[in-house]
Motif scaffolding. Sequence first.
Motif, mmCIF file in Angstrom:
data_model
loop_
_atom_site.group_PDB
_atom_site.id
_atom_site.type_symbol
_atom_site.label_atom_id
_atom_site.label_comp_id
_atom_site.label_asym_id
_atom_site.label_seq_id
_atom_site.Cartn_x
_atom_site.Cartn_y
_atom_site.Cartn_z
ATOM 1 N N ASP A 95 4.141 -26.248 -3.278
ATOM 2 C CA ASP A 95 3.498 -25.311 -2.350
ATOM 3 C C ASP A 95 3.630 -23.860 -2.793
ATOM 4 O O ASP A 95 3.795 -22.963 -1.965
ATOM 5 N N ASP A 96 3.589 -23.629 -4.101
ATOM 6 C CA ASP A 96 3.659 -22.286 -4.680
ATOM 7 C C ASP A 96 4.953 -21.551 -4.305
ATOM 8 O O ASP A 96 4.995 -20.324 -4.279
ATOM 9 N N ASP A 97 6.020 -22.308 -4.003
ATOM 10 C CA ASP A 97 7.328 -21.722 -3.666
ATOM 11 C C ASP A 97 8.190 -21.722 -4.926
ATOM 12 O O ASP A 97 8.773 -22.737 -5.294
ATOM 13 N N PHE A 98 8.286 -20.577 -5.572
ATOM 14 C CA PHE A 98 9.040 -20.434 -6.805
ATOM 15 C C PHE A 98 10.492 -20.056 -6.505
ATOM 16 O O PHE A 98 11.004 -19.058 -6.999
ATOM 17 N N SER A 99 11.152 -20.877 -5.686
ATOM 18 C CA SER A 99 12.564 -20.706 -5.351
ATOM 19 C C SER A 99 13.322 -21.954 -5.781
ATOM 20 O O SER A 99 12.850 -23.070 -5.585
ATOM 21 N N CYS A 100 14.506 -21.771 -6.332
ATOM 22 C CA CYS A 100 15.334 -22.900 -6.750
ATOM 23 C C CYS A 100 15.800 -23.676 -5.517
ATOM 24 O O CYS A 100 16.270 -23.082 -4.544
ATOM 25 N N VAL A 101 15.718 -25.000 -5.593
ATOM 26 C CA VAL A 101 16.139 -25.822 -4.460
ATOM 27 C C VAL A 101 17.656 -25.841 -4.311
ATOM 28 O O VAL A 101 18.163 -26.142 -3.232
ATOM 29 N N ALA A 102 18.397 -25.500 -5.360
ATOM 30 C CA ALA A 102 19.863 -25.536 -5.297
ATOM 31 C C ALA A 102 20.463 -24.194 -4.886
ATOM 32 O O ALA A 102 21.286 -24.133 -3.983
ATOM 33 N N CYS A 103 20.047 -23.115 -5.557
ATOM 34 C CA CYS A 103 20.700 -21.821 -5.302
ATOM 35 C C CYS A 103 19.771 -20.801 -4.673
ATOM 36 O O CYS A 103 20.184 -19.676 -4.407
#
Length: 139
Positions: A118-126
Amino acid sequence: MAVPGLAEPVSYVVDLTGVLRLAPRRSEHVACAGGQDVLGAGEVAFTHERAGGRNAPSGHWVVSYLSNQSTGYCPDLDSWPAVASALDRAELPHPDGFTAGLVFRRCPDCGLRNVVRDDDFSCVACVGDLPRRWNLDRR
């Protein structure tokens, strides 16, 4: 009737010479490529189409599903031209692009491989910012 081994997608790689290599779905892409770098990798499924209907004596295989889903190589969407060229060389009719394309990025903060959704360029871990450009070179 399903053809044995073609009832589900199979793994593929396009080697550095542009050759399409296939392997069972549960095998590793890196093993399929003999540990070498590749121009493309993912999963592919085929459908057998018969000219003249279901009971016709002959037909041909066409690509019905194609992805760049390979966690061994994490190829970017720009691998498509190499994949299309390899399919053309194998004389396999195919779609005009990946039917299921994934965007892979490595987190520069924690090193985790991510699938961007969904165009979310955030790391799922940190929750660090992921780069907009592909950054998963195997070296």
